[in-house]
Structure formats: C-alpha cells, structure tokens
Design an enzyme around this catalytic site. Structure first.
Site, PDB file in Angstrom:
ATOM      1  N   CYS A 105       0.819  -1.210   0.000  1.00 47.15           N
ATOM      2  CA  CYS A 105       0.000   0.000   0.000  1.00 47.15           C
ATOM      3  C   CYS A 105       0.856   1.265   0.000  1.00 47.15           C
ATOM      4  O   CYS A 105       1.453   1.591  -1.017  1.00 47.15           O
ATOM      5  CB  CYS A 105      -0.997  -0.035   1.154  1.00 47.15           C
ATOM      6  SG  CYS A 105      -2.421   1.015   0.842  1.00 47.15           S
ATOM      7  N   HIS A 151      -3.947  -5.179   0.022  1.00 43.34           N
ATOM      8  CA  HIS A 151      -3.534  -5.736   1.316  1.00 43.34           C
ATOM      9  C   HIS A 151      -3.570  -7.265   1.321  1.00 43.34           C
ATOM     10  O   HIS A 151      -4.612  -7.844   1.623  1.00 43.34           O
ATOM     11  CB  HIS A 151      -4.429  -5.177   2.425  1.00 43.34           C
ATOM     12  CG  HIS A 151      -4.069  -3.769   2.783  1.00 43.34           C
ATOM     13  ND1 HIS A 151      -3.185  -3.461   3.780  1.00 43.34           N
ATOM     14  CD2 HIS A 151      -4.438  -2.594   2.226  1.00 43.34           C
ATOM     15  CE1 HIS A 151      -3.025  -2.149   3.848  1.00 43.34           C
ATOM     16  NE2 HIS A 151      -3.778  -1.602   2.911  1.00 43.34           N
ATOM     17  N   GLU A 209      -2.415  -9.309   3.424  1.00 38.41           N
ATOM     18  CA  GLU A 209      -2.700  -9.889   4.750  1.00 38.41           C
ATOM     19  C   GLU A 209      -4.209  -9.929   4.984  1.00 38.41           C
ATOM     20  O   GLU A 209      -4.666 -10.586   5.915  1.00 38.41           O
ATOM     21  CB  GLU A 209      -1.996  -9.072   5.841  1.00 38.41           C
ATOM     22  CG  GLU A 209      -2.689  -7.780   6.277  1.00 38.41           C
ATOM     23  CD  GLU A 209      -2.611  -6.656   5.245  1.00 38.41           C
ATOM     24  OE1 GLU A 209      -1.939  -6.853   4.216  1.00 38.41           O
ATOM     25  OE2 GLU A 209      -3.216  -5.590   5.447  1.00 38.41           O
TER      26      GLU A 209
END
Lengths: 364, 548
Positions: free
Chosen positions: A255, A341, A343
């Site tokens: 990001c 993202h 994760e």
C-alpha cells in the site's frame, strides 16, 4: 431503546445530512471515504491507514457481532469518525466482550447513524473525496462550516509519522535465522503476524529511523508498511527507501510502501478521485495469469503511464475494474510491492502467497 | 481461456414438473442460460416436460422438446440434432440425475456429446453422501460424525453407535424427501424405513445432529482456471434442523464475524478447487458452532440451485447467465459485470441492503399434513423482500405473503398465554416467527426466546425493536402520533395499514398515507447494483425504502 440525540454531518461542498448520535458525543472532522466490506468492521476501524478519515460503512448493519480483544489491527480505533445507516448497540457473539457503541465511546470516536448512506456514497462517488464534519454537540450549520474550514486538505498531508511506533519492538522467534526489518508507517498487526507465521523474526522501526540503524539489525529483507496520508509528503521515507535499495536485499512493500517504492524510482503518485476501500477488488496477477479478490484501502495511487514507461519497473498486478496499477517489481533488484492488502484482515486470503514469495526471495 | 469455439449446439436439460422442493427457480436458471448461450451464437436445444415454463417459450431456444425427462427422449433428440455438448447443471437434481443415467448407459459417448459445466465424477463426489463425507475427511474439512447404511439392520446398528439426536438423510433425493430427525429410539424404525425407501439406491446416511448450530450457505462461481468468487453469503434465521427451503433466510450474513466468514470462504474454495472438472455455479452449506465458531461442511450442490436463483436476485449478479458462459470455456476475469457493464465479472458483490426470504406454506390445503418443519421441504413458494434494515425487510416479506399479514404480527394473532407461546415456539412450525413476536409483545425475555428456539439473539433483538415501536404507536391516535415515531415506523417497515390497525383509534390506511405524505415521509427508490453504489449501474433493478 437507542439514544435519540440528534447529530449532523456537513460536507465541504455544503451538503447536510441529519442523523442520530452514536459513540462519543462531540465533534469530529476528516476526509470522508467509504468502505463496501460486509464483515470485519473492528479490523477496519483499528487499521492505522484510516488515520485522518471519516468512514462511511456501506453495509447497512454494523456492530451486530460486537467487538472483542482479538480482531484488531492496532491498539486503538484509528478512524476519525463513523457514518452508518444502522449502527447496532445490541450484539450477538460468544467471543464478543463489548458493544460497538461502548467501544467507540472508550476510543473517543464520534459517529452518526440513520444516514442515507447509499445517497451519500453515490454523492462521494460522483463528486470525489472531500472533508467533512460530524457533530452531536454543535447543531448549527454555520458554526460547523467555520470548524470544517480549519481542517487541512488530505492532498499533501503527512500522517504516517503520527501513527508509526515511537519505540522499536520485536516479534517472532529471536533465534530465527530469517530477520525482517520493518519500516513502520502505520503497520497492521496482521502483516507482522503473516511474517512471523512464516518463521520471521521482525524488528519494527519508527517511520524516521535512519538506514544505519536498520542495517544494524542485519536483516535478510526489508518490509515497507502501509500507512495513512500522502506519500508525496514523505521525502524522508523516499530517501530511506533509496538507501535500502542500494543494499540489494529483498524488499516488500504494501500500500503506502508500494507508493514509496514507486516514488523512490522516480514514479509519481497522485490523489485518487475517491479511492478503493473494500474486500472485493479484483486483481489480475500478470506473472501467473491468476486472479485474486483483494482487500483494499487507498486514496492515492501510482501513476500508470510513468510505471509502464519506466525501463527498470515491471507491472505485475493490475486492477480488473479500472486497470489501475496494483503491483510492481524492479527488474534488476529483488524488490516488489502491491497496492492492496495481501494480509487481508478483514478480507479474502487469496493474496497471502505474496508473503511466501517474500520469504522465498529472502531464503534463496 | 476464451470460449471454446468447437461448441456450436448445446442441449439444456430442464427440471420437469413443479413439485415441492423444485419449483420455478430452475425455469429462471434455464431461461437465463439459454439466453446467455444464444448471445454467443450457440444453437440451444432444450428438453423439459413442463410446458408451463418460460424456458419452453418458442423464442427462448432454437428448438424446444416437450418430452418426458427420460433417456429415451434424450436419445431421440440426439438422433434428430447434431449436438456438441449437454449442459446438465441448470435443471436441478432432476437434470443431473438424468445426465448421470445417460452417462451410465453410454448415451453421451455413443453420440459424441460432451458434458459441459460438470463431469460425472464431480457429480458423484458431491451428491453421494458417503463419497462426499470421505472426500471431506481426506481434505481435512470437518463433517458431522456419520455412517452410510444400505439396510435397515445396518442403520439400526449405526444409530446405536452414533447416539441421539440423529439425522437420517437418504441419498439422491429431491428437497430432502424422506429425511428427518430422530430424537429417540422409539422413532428410529419408522424414520429408517422412510429414508431407505425414498432413496433410489436404498441408501441413507445416519448422521449426528448438530442441533442449535447456525446454518450458512455460500453461493459461488468457479471457472476452469480455478478462479473462485463468493457471490452471496446467506444466513439462515432458523438454526440447523430445518430444510433451507423451509427456513427464513437473510443476506448478507448478519451475525458472522470476518474471521468466521473467511474460514468458511477458504473452506468453500478448497472444496471447489478439489471438485474436479467443474465450471459454473455451486452452492456450499456450512454449519457453525456459535460457541466456538468451529465449522462443519454439510453439503455441496455442483449446479445452480434454488439458492442461486435467490442469490442472483439478492445481489443483482446473474449467476446462471455467467455460469453458462463459464461452461463454454470463458474465465471469470474475461467477462464483464452485467450490471455495471464496465467493471469485471470476477468480483464479489457488496450489498448495501438486507434481503429476507420467507417461505410460504399451504398447510390449509393439505389437511392432516404434519406441519412441523424439518429436513423435508414443505413450503410451496417463497417471498423475497429488500430493505435498508433487517426489520424493514422482514416486515415487507410478511406483508407479501398473501396471507393477510400486514407486517410482522397481524396475522391470526395468537390467544396463547406467554408460557404456552414459549412452549409452542420450541417446535419449528410455519408461524413460528409470528408467535415469537406475540411472545415478545407479552413481555417474554429475549433470552427465553433464544433458549426455546436456538435462533441467534441478534434477530430476536430486531423483532423486539418492531414490538417496541408497535407498543409506542398504540399509545397514540393518528392526530397525536409524533412525526419522528411515524418516520421511524416507516423506516422499520411498518405498512400504512399496519400502523392504522395499531393506532388507538379507528383509522384507515389511506388516512395514515395522507398524513405521512403531508409530512413528506415518502418512499425513496434504491438500486440493487452488485456493488453498494461504488460504481454506476447501467441495468440495475430497484426497491423502495424510507430514508431521512
């Protein structure tokens, strides 16, 4: 019965929305944005990348399953304010420890509910991101206008150093041979967890840590975190990144970290019209040909033409909705980054392979 | 991969007569898929024995056969037409069973016809309960303890091993026919016999009952490149133990955390990718232990289903239409979202409203029928309502049941006392939600209702909200009714007639309507656009609500 105290939402373009107070009674300001995700509100509210943002949740019921001590991305609520259609005081989950209302009160977060969020989102989609003010104590529009005028513009705003850790800390097994130096601009807890789960010993550093200190850890790789604000307002971070790249060690950015990697290679970033925030953004991996559903939260992007024309940068991922740049890698260095993202938390696990890729680069 | 150009003519198998458990949803999917294939320039031949369907209208297919759904009919069609492929995933269990029968007789091979969308191995793996169980165990996906029995004696033996309560599930049946719960030893013999005789292969699964767990369904699409997307997550209002077709269902899931949902999503994708040759729409059912959030897989349907028709309407995403494109070789990331026309079909719809489906039963037409709900579907239809809150959607659904309910609670209000109501709602029957509301009106606590029904307390809180507003309205006449209360009632789905009947005076729905119109409390229209207003929609549909 829910509290019936009135509250107002005023947008920078003069539009006013009437609703009911929720969370803390008070006044808050920030840049308005919306998130289309239907699960994982607590993770979203505690994500440091939301610093400075007043968030609209498109999903019409928020708070249904309460809050707990586990589903957090940092130790406090990071959004500046919350706007919803039905924010729920009463909840149901065995694992829940409190209601959303109490949680917001404890975190001093002002919220407003009963808003026609769909009309509001359509407005933001058309007019673009703008500043706003929510108040459950000042109900005079002129007074709110005056307050709103004092709020700085997100374009050019440096926020990362405000949410970065002030002290270094470590996670994972100190005996591990795999060491990752993390540059923290507002890192999500689960990013670190994804690295630790893959055997890494991570040391997390404050945003303005000099390269000399990072090198002392003698890491196998560097991780450049997500975070809030305008990357172009972070020349200090771009300089650190340039230094890191000279090390020729694996680097992974997420990001804001992706935008900083672009800037360090002379690729400009820009403020998007209204950003990407949700759990359903389609991304195609151009290297493998596979597609993935991703979690996104960004209001800035990297310049597509500059990336494509850069002789040393390869586009690895694109957004299937608007063809924006979602991932890059350097052709002559072991460095790569993604705009989204991997994760997730909240969101799909489709992209977690990127952490495996990073570990593979470091152990090669 | 782009579309397979060797496919020029496709046979679509319909679902036959409308019966309880298999109704017009397959007409919807059949029609959508026929249209979807024809817009690709593919010739569509259709077989269905039911002429009272849209799909058999002459304009839907290039050639329509109104023939019994038998292998003989299939052979006749194959003799009369040059057919390249057969799409068996649009006509429910009936079509899949017929495709399987024809495969076993070597018909497809004889006429050089390919099965598209799914292959027989995948059907077997998913539909044969024992094979499904073994497959899940091999994948490491938890399932309820169970054993397959092919005889009465075997069934009895397994029942003793597993213990009560347990479930009898016959293999290869429609709408759960012949299945049921067995709470005590005394009921076992009858249930076993019923199950065994309902199964075409005389086989039942004897399974441990996970009573009180929550039930969820995921509607998903998979393409031949292994891309999988979750189109819709549907939560059952009723806990495990009632056939989904007889359950009140809600989308999106209301009480699911992201951690629990992602576990479900990951598991569904793992199962889908291991299914074998499959490209199209599929449904996976899970049960979740509310205390521990552990998950078990209940079943999968490798075809479009009743739930995918609901999910299509609930999200705006045309599942059958896209599933047909996937069957002829397209990948999801090559197709466009049919609603926005600009964004990708490879995405997961986001909802900014609540969908509630309420089944419609006709027990008054089946005098003497057992009206207790269980594993065998008994409803004859359903309504779907859309609102900007659960309360609005459930009230709109109740208003649409065509049983004179003008909202939740004004249909045959029970004369039962609260103790009797609490007993009554322990057994799931068609009118349970109305009796829950009656009990709440009489002051029964939410906790008591949750214990009696196993329904998640969040839903009961919402119904309690409706009760609170009703009690508040009852204090006023039309003239004294506060504006804010009227506004709140409209936002929570109260119809004008419902408000008129609750008011403490003789009032008509027209009078309520005139009053709110004068106050500016009028309907707004919102879109079902697949994307929560993130993108502009070109072909959305609309629902009404109240805002402001």
């Amino acid at each position: 019965m829910p509290q019936t105290q009135s509250a107002l939402l005023l947008l920078a373009d003069g539009n006013v929305f009437h609703g009911k107070a929720f969370g803390k009674i008070g006044t808050t300001t920030g840049e308005i944005c919306f998130n289309t995700g239907m699960t994982g509100y607590q993770e979203v509210f505690t994500d440091p990348s939301y610093a400075g943002q007043v968030l609209i949740m498109n999903n019409v019921h928020v708070g249904n399953y309460g809050i707990n001590q586990v589903d957090t991305e940092s130790t406090s609520v990071k959004i500046r304010g919350l706007i919803g259609r039905n924010l729920e005081e009463r909840f149901s989950r065995y694992q829940a420890t409190d209601s959303l209302d109490n949680y917001l009160k404890q975190n001093n977060i002002v919220a407003i509910e009963g808003i026609d969020t769909r009309a509001l989102v359509a407005h933001i989609r058309t007019k673009g991101a703008m500043n706003c003010i929510i108040s459950s104590e000042i109900l005079d529009v002129d007074q709110l206008k005056a307050e709103l005028g004092k709020v700085p513009d997100m374009d050019g705003l440096e926020l990362a150093s405000e949410v970065s850790t002030s002290e270094e800390y470590e996670m994972g097994d100190p005996a591990s041979a795999l060491k990752v130096a993390v540059l923290d601009f507002g890192v999500k807890r689960n990013i670190l967890q994804c690295l630790v789960d893959r055997g890494a010993h991570v040391r997390v550093h404050p945003a303005k840590t000099p390269i000399s200190r990072l090198k002392e850890f003698n890491p196998n790789g560097y991780f450049i975190s997500n975070g809030p604000g305008d990357p172009a307002a972070m020349p200090y971070a771009v300089e650190t990144l340039k230094e890191i790249l000279k090390e020729e060690k694996p680097l992974f950015g997420i990001c804001l970290g992706h935008q900083l990697l672009a800037l360090a290679n002379g690729i400009p970033t820009f403020k998007m019209h209204h950003g990407h925030r949700g759990l359903n953004h389609p991304v195609k991996n151009l290297v493998t040909g596979k597609s993935e559903i991703t979690t996104q939260n960004h209001g800035f992007g990297v310049d597509p033409a500059a990336v494509r024309n850069h002789p040393e940068v390869e586009v690895t991922h694109v957004n299937l909705n608007d063809e924006s740049i979602e991932g890059i890698r350097l052709k002559n260095k072991p460095a790569f980054s993604v705009q989204y993202h991997p994760e997730s938390t909240p969101g799909p696990f489709d992209s977690r392979y990127l952490f495996d890729d990073f570990v593979a680069l470091m152990t090669k | 991969m782009p579309r397979d150009t060797s496919i020029k003519t496709v046979l679509i198998i319909g679902s036959g007569p409308i019966v309880i458990g298999q109704a017009c949803e397959f007409d919807y999917s059949g029609s959508q898929s026929a249209r979807s294939l024809r817009e690709e320039g593919i010739k569509v031949i259709l077989i269905n024995s039911n002429p009272a369907t849209i799909m058999t209208d002459p304009m839907m297919a290039d050639r329509v056969y109104l023939l019994p759904l038998t292998v003989d009919s299939i052979e006749q069609i194959l003799q009369e037409n040059e057919i390249d492929a057969v799409l068996p995933t649009m006509g429910g269990q009936t079509a899949l069973n017929l495709a399987k029968e024809a495969e076993e007789l070597g018909i497809w091979e004889k006429y050089n016809v390919r099965l598209i969308g799914v292959d027989i191995k995948a059907i077997d793996k998913a539909e044969d309960r024992e094979k499904f169980r073994q497959w899940m165990i091999q994948l490491g996906v938890p399932v309820a303890p169970a054993k397959t029995a092919n005889s009465f004696l075997e069934g009895k033996e397994f029942a003793q091993e597993i213990g009560f309560p347990l479930v009898i599930r016959p293999s290869f049946t429609l709408g759960g026919t012949g299945g049921g719960f067995v709470h005590t030893k005394a009921d076992l013999d009858e249930a076993l016999n019923r199950g065994l005789s309902a199964s075409p292969i005389h086989e039942v699964l004897v399974e441990k009952a996970v009573l009180g767990w929550k039930e969820f369904e995921l509607e998903l699409l998979r393409d031949s490149a292994d891309n999988v997307v979750i189109i819709c997550t549907v939560e059952n209002f009723d806990p495990m133990g009632i056939h989904t077709g007889d359950s009140i269902t809600v989308a999106p899931a209301m009480t699911l955390s992201d951690t629990a949902f992602q576990l479900m999503r990951n598991t569904a994708i793992q199962i889908m990718r291991d299914l074998g040759n499959f490209a199209g729409g599929c449904n996976v059912q899970f049960s979740l232990n509310p205390e521990t959030e552990e998950l078990i897989a209940i079943e999968i349907n490798p075809r479009v289903s009743r739930s995918s028709a609901l999910a299509s309407k609930a999200t705006g995403y045309p599942i059958a239409k896209i599933a047909a494109k996937l069957a002829i070789g397209y990948n999801l990331d090559e197709l466009k979202n049919q609603i926005t026309k600009t964004t990708s079909a490879y995405f997961e719809p986001a909802l900014d409203y609540v969908i509630v489906k309420v089944p419609r039963w006709n027990f008054d037409k089946f005098k003497g029928a057992n009206d207790t709900l269980g594993l065998q579907m008994k409803s004859v239809g359903e309504v779907m309502a859309i609102g900007r809150s659960f309360t609005e959607a459930i009230q709109k659904a109740c208003q649409s049941l065509e049983n004179e309910a003008v909202g939740l609670g004004y249909y045959g209000k029970s004369m039962m006392k609260s103790e009797d109501l609490v007993e009554y709602i322990k057994v799931p029957k068609w009118d349970r939600i109305f009796r829950i509301k009656d009990a709440l009106m009489q002051g029964v606590r939410v906790k008591t209702i949750v214990e009696a029904t196993g329904i998640d307390r969040w839903f009961i809180y919402q119904i309690q909200d409706i009760c609170n507003i009703e009690k508040e309205i009852a204090k006023y006449t039309l003239d004294s009714l506060p504006v804010e209360l009227l506004k709140d009632a409209k936002k929570k789905g109260f119809s004008d007639e419902q408000i008129a009947r609750i008011l403490h005076s003789n009032t008509t729905d027209e009078e309520v309507y005139e009053k709110r119109k004068a106050l500016g409390i009028t309907r707004v229209f919102k879109m079902v656009d697949t994307c929560s207003a993130e993108f502009e929609a070109k072909t959305p549909y609309f629902y009404s609500s109240f805002e402001g």
